[in-house]
Design a protein around this motif. Sequence first.
Motif, PDB file in Angstrom:
ATOM      1  N   SER A 115      -5.794  -1.866  -4.528  1.00 21.59           N
ATOM      2  CA  SER A 115      -6.254  -2.301  -3.208  1.00 21.59           C
ATOM      3  C   SER A 115      -5.823  -1.289  -2.157  1.00 21.59           C
ATOM      4  O   SER A 115      -4.626  -0.997  -2.011  1.00 21.59           O
ATOM      5  CB  SER A 115      -5.669  -3.675  -2.868  1.00 21.59           C
ATOM      6  OG  SER A 115      -5.829  -3.969  -1.493  1.00 21.59           O
ATOM      7  N   ASN A 149     -12.540   4.474   1.210  1.00 20.86           N
ATOM      8  CA  ASN A 149     -12.609   3.165   0.559  1.00 20.86           C
ATOM      9  C   ASN A 149     -11.818   3.211  -0.751  1.00 20.86           C
ATOM     10  O   ASN A 149     -11.221   4.244  -1.098  1.00 20.86           O
ATOM     11  CB  ASN A 149     -14.069   2.748   0.310  1.00 20.86           C
ATOM     12  CG  ASN A 149     -14.871   3.859  -0.355  1.00 20.86           C
ATOM     13  OD1 ASN A 149     -14.353   4.585  -1.210  1.00 20.86           O
ATOM     14  ND2 ASN A 149     -16.127   4.008   0.048  1.00 20.86           N
ATOM     15  N   ARG A 150     -11.826   2.109  -1.452  1.00 23.07           N
ATOM     16  CA  ARG A 150     -11.100   2.009  -2.722  1.00 23.07           C
ATOM     17  C   ARG A 150     -11.621   3.018  -3.738  1.00 23.07           C
ATOM     18  O   ARG A 150     -10.854   3.608  -4.503  1.00 23.07           O
ATOM     19  CB  ARG A 150     -11.234   0.586  -3.257  1.00 23.07           C
ATOM     20  CG  ARG A 150     -10.658   0.352  -4.647  1.00 23.07           C
ATOM     21  CD  ARG A 150     -10.789  -1.114  -5.006  1.00 23.07           C
ATOM     22  NE  ARG A 150     -10.393  -1.385  -6.374  1.00 23.07           N
ATOM     23  CZ  ARG A 150     -11.228  -1.310  -7.409  1.00 23.07           C
ATOM     24  NH1 ARG A 150     -12.493  -0.955  -7.215  1.00 23.07           N
ATOM     25  NH2 ARG A 150     -10.798  -1.593  -8.625  1.00 23.07           N
ATOM     26  N   SER A 161      -4.936  -1.512   8.017  1.00 22.24           N
ATOM     27  CA  SER A 161      -5.945  -1.020   7.087  1.00 22.24           C
ATOM     28  C   SER A 161      -6.984  -0.149   7.767  1.00 22.24           C
ATOM     29  O   SER A 161      -7.490   0.816   7.190  1.00 22.24           O
ATOM     30  CB  SER A 161      -6.621  -2.193   6.377  1.00 22.24           C
ATOM     31  OG  SER A 161      -7.210  -3.079   7.310  1.00 22.24           O
ATOM     32  N   SER A 162      -7.314  -0.468   9.025  1.00 19.79           N
ATOM     33  CA  SER A 162      -8.313   0.332   9.730  1.00 19.79           C
ATOM     34  C   SER A 162      -7.838   1.767   9.926  1.00 19.79           C
ATOM     35  O   SER A 162      -8.645   2.708   9.954  1.00 19.79           O
ATOM     36  CB  SER A 162      -8.637  -0.294  11.081  1.00 19.79           C
ATOM     37  OG  SER A 162      -7.468  -0.410  11.873  1.00 19.79           O
ATOM     38  N   ARG A 217      -6.042  -1.801   1.024  1.00 22.13           N
ATOM     39  CA  ARG A 217      -5.329  -2.566   2.046  1.00 22.13           C
ATOM     40  C   ARG A 217      -3.849  -2.703   1.702  1.00 22.13           C
ATOM     41  O   ARG A 217      -2.977  -2.594   2.571  1.00 22.13           O
ATOM     42  CB  ARG A 217      -5.956  -3.960   2.203  1.00 22.13           C
ATOM     43  CG  ARG A 217      -7.327  -3.951   2.874  1.00 22.13           C
ATOM     44  CD  ARG A 217      -7.888  -5.356   2.955  1.00 22.13           C
ATOM     45  NE  ARG A 217      -9.179  -5.379   3.633  1.00 22.13           N
ATOM     46  CZ  ARG A 217      -9.340  -5.502   4.941  1.00 22.13           C
ATOM     47  NH1 ARG A 217      -8.268  -5.621   5.719  1.00 22.13           N
ATOM     48  NH2 ARG A 217     -10.533  -5.493   5.475  1.00 22.13           N
ATOM     49  N   ALA A 265      -2.199   0.539   2.384  1.00 21.02           N
ATOM     50  CA  ALA A 265      -2.001   0.694   3.829  1.00 21.02           C
ATOM     51  C   ALA A 265      -0.776  -0.090   4.291  1.00 21.02           C
ATOM     52  O   ALA A 265       0.014   0.391   5.116  1.00 21.02           O
ATOM     53  CB  ALA A 265      -3.250   0.234   4.571  1.00 21.02           C
ATOM     54  N   ARG A 266      -0.605  -1.292   3.742  1.00 20.25           N
ATOM     55  CA  ARG A 266       0.542  -2.119   4.119  1.00 20.25           C
ATOM     56  C   ARG A 266       1.848  -1.423   3.752  1.00 20.25           C
ATOM     57  O   ARG A 266       2.787  -1.385   4.551  1.00 20.25           O
ATOM     58  CB  ARG A 266       0.440  -3.484   3.431  1.00 20.25           C
ATOM     59  CG  ARG A 266       1.549  -4.448   3.831  1.00 20.25           C
ATOM     60  CD  ARG A 266       1.304  -5.815   3.232  1.00 20.25           C
ATOM     61  NE  ARG A 266       1.248  -5.797   1.777  1.00 20.25           N
ATOM     62  CZ  ARG A 266       0.147  -6.029   1.054  1.00 20.25           C
ATOM     63  NH1 ARG A 266      -1.002  -6.302   1.656  1.00 20.25           N
ATOM     64  NH2 ARG A 266       0.177  -6.001  -0.267  1.00 20.25           N
ATOM     65  N   TYR A 314      -8.256   3.919   6.641  1.00 19.55           N
ATOM     66  CA  TYR A 314      -9.643   4.285   6.334  1.00 19.55           C
ATOM     67  C   TYR A 314     -10.054   5.595   7.016  1.00 19.55           C
ATOM     68  O   TYR A 314     -11.083   6.169   6.676  1.00 19.55           O
ATOM     69  CB  TYR A 314     -10.590   3.160   6.746  1.00 19.55           C
ATOM     70  CG  TYR A 314     -10.500   1.944   5.850  1.00 19.55           C
ATOM     71  CD1 TYR A 314     -10.645   2.069   4.481  1.00 19.55           C
ATOM     72  CD2 TYR A 314     -10.261   0.679   6.375  1.00 19.55           C
ATOM     73  CE1 TYR A 314     -10.548   0.955   3.642  1.00 19.55           C
ATOM     74  CE2 TYR A 314     -10.157  -0.433   5.556  1.00 19.55           C
ATOM     75  CZ  TYR A 314     -10.305  -0.289   4.194  1.00 19.55           C
ATOM     76  OH  TYR A 314     -10.204  -1.381   3.373  1.00 19.55           O
TER      77      TYR A 314
END
Length: 262
Positions: free
Chosen positions: A57, A78-79, A69-70, A59, A62-63, A73
């Motif tokens: 993931s 994307n993934r 998450s924005s 997201r 990013a965490r 990107y």
Amino acid sequence: MPEDRIEAGIEADVDALSAAAASRPRTPRERARAQTVADIVRLGREHLALHGAAALSLRAVARDLGVVSSAVYRYVENREELLTLLLIDAYNELGDEVDAAVGAVPEADFDGRFAALGRAVREWALREPSRYALLFGSPVPGYRAPAERTTGPGTRVIIALIGILDGAFRAGRLAATGRRSPAVAAGLAGDLAKIRAEFGLAVPDDLLARGTLAWTSLFGAVSFEVFGQYGPDTFTAREELFAHHLAVLADVAGLPAAGAAV
């Protein structure tokens, strides 16, 4: 000026500009971007090891990176792009280790170089099982690797292998054993001719087909060990088993042991 000279001049200008761009120092912004992408790939490796490719993931990456998450990107679209970066990263690391292992063996020791290649693949795979699974395990549902970006890194090991076999053949050190060798059918001969032309090989059809078997069998042996296909108790001397496999596969490919006559 003839058209071919114009085109040659344009190509030279493009090459010069590309070389200049590559040689100039990167700006602080470019360095920061490269570092962020490297951090994303590093975290992607960790998530791959913990959760597997199917559950990867962006997201979650990013965490762990400490950004929304924005924001991530802006660096990785994307993934699917993250998976592609992880593929290229893993292929290149494997290729680097194979090249280093092969390069440490004298050029004329073709059997030794083949064994070094095989051991390097196995050692990397056992150390990086999740990344090996990404490269050579089950396809990730919904993901298709972009060939224009992954074929080069993904063929480094086989190119190293056929380089060993072709070098041995040109040196008069590659020959089929006395075992039964079936004739190469016309369709297969056409495929082998294309491979020979693409890579500038001198190896004839029969030996090139044998080399293909050595390649696929090498990765089959590694995959059996990495993915636990032998079971927990069948073989305790795994390294010795693999060394035996390599010796047999060298013979299949037509590589004589050091000092042996061809």
